[in-house]
Motif scaffolding. Structure first.
Motif: not given
Length: 368
Positions: A273, A275, A294-298, A300
């Motif tokens: 996660y 990024g 945390a990653d907007p696409l994957r 958190e």
């Protein structure tokens, strides 16, 4: 190159030596002889010698030599031929322009290379002895911190310095630094910058030896053990001592004591996660360390790992790959994370401090 070579050798020992020569000599060269191995039979057995023009490898194999001699054949061809053999022994016989490898029910023939065997460096003088297991552990951990960017050759090496009964090892790629100390006997002081790739590849072999002899002199460095040796030119340049002394002078604002394996597994899970930057954040809390990514696409992740937190609390972000590498260097051990103020490097070490691993934290992203 042949001269009546005729010898019988254990297949397992011969195959291991041939495979090791291939593994250690990974560089490509336009000279065909640098892809060869010279087999020489003498009164004590077989010696396999190989070089890439810089690194020289010599490996002794127990054998019954019926006729002393030598033969130059393809290094890869010999290793591949022996790797598929099951019989306990093989007989090597020079037959005109080929070397026959004979086992019950089968014969394989390798072409003899016509190239002249090049001059190779002898081992420099012995400077001391180190326990094989300790040297393996230190070499594997420290070499992993060296750079793989050959545009800056100084950072592709491991700095070895022997003095006062110990061998210190240090390597860095500018984002992380690893340092270790190994006890040695009968030390003659020396200072050498040795290719990290060689130490990483040779480390498993050193771990199987009770004692490894260190050799250094001029611009050469070598290691020898019962049954083999390697000799390599040093990289020549020196690390800036004052700068590294400052880096190793760690003054933490927070100390976290945690099991290396437990934290490494949590970091590996968070890495999914993390990024594109691979950012994983560690936050010390009461009785634990919080691992977040945390990653907007994957999405958190958030996981707590039991830990003892001393001397305050801190939050730092690291590249997951670098943090994971540092923790795996201490597999099976409890470690201390010594977190320094701001962006000063975080030290991962043990109570004995025989191995120290420093990682530079990542800058916090600008608020949106």
């Amino acid at each position: 190159m042949t001269r009546l070579l005729d010898a019988t050798a254990p297949v397992r020992h011969l195959a291991e030596a041939a495979a090791l020569a291939v593994r250690l000599l990974t560089g490509r060269s336009p000279h065909p002889v640098h892809s060869a191995v010279l087999m020489r039979g003498d009164g004590e057995g077989l010696v396999l010698s190989a070089t890439d023009g810089a690194l020289t490898v010599r490996l002794r194999v127990p054998a019954t030599v019926h006729e002393p001699g030598e033969a130059l054949v393809s290094r890869r061809g010999l290793a591949d031929t022996l790797a598929g053999l099951d019989p306990p022994e093989a007989r090597l016989t020079a037959e005109g322009g080929r070397v026959a490898v004979r086992v019950p029910g089968a014969r394989f023939a390798l072409p003899v290379l016509a190239d002249a065997w090049p001059p190779t460096a002898d081992l420099p003088p012995a400077t001391g002895r180190a326990p094989g297991a300790a040297l393996r552990a230190a070499a594997a951990a420290v070499a992993g911190a060296a750079s793989r960017e050959h545009a800056l050759p100084i950072f592709t090496g491991v700095r070895l310095r022997a003095a006062a009964g110990s061998l210190s090892m240090l390597a860095t790629d500018r984002y992380r630094l690893a340092a270790a100390t190994v006890p040695v006997e009968a030390t003659t002081p020396f200072d050498a910058l040795v290719p990290a790739g060689l130490l990483a590849r040779i480390a498993p072999v050193l771990g199987r030896a009770d004692t490894v002899v260190l050799h250094a002199g001029g611009d050469l460095f070598g290691l020898s053990w019962r049954g083999g040796s390697v000799t390599t030119p040093t990289l020549g340049d020196a690390f800036p001592d004052a700068q590294f002394d400052r880096l190793l002078d760690v003054a933490p604002e927070c100390v976290v004591e945690v099991e290396a394996d437990a934290l490494a597994h949590a970091v590996d899970r968070a890495a999914a996660y993390a990024g594109q930057q691979g950012r994983v954040t560690l936050q010390s809390i009461e009785g634990a360390v919080l691992v977040r990514a945390a990653d907007p696409l994957r999405g958190e992740s958030e996981e707590t790992v039991k830990a003892a937190v001393r001397s305050g609390q801190a939050t730092r972000s690291y590249q997951a790959r670098l943090l994971g590498d540092a923790l795996r260097a201490f597999a099976g051990e409890p470690v201390q994370l010594r977190i320094q103020p701001a962006l000063r490097a975080t030290e991962v070490t043990t109570a004995t401090a025989d191995l120290r691993y420093l990682i530079v934290p990542m800058r916090q992203p600008d608020p949106a």
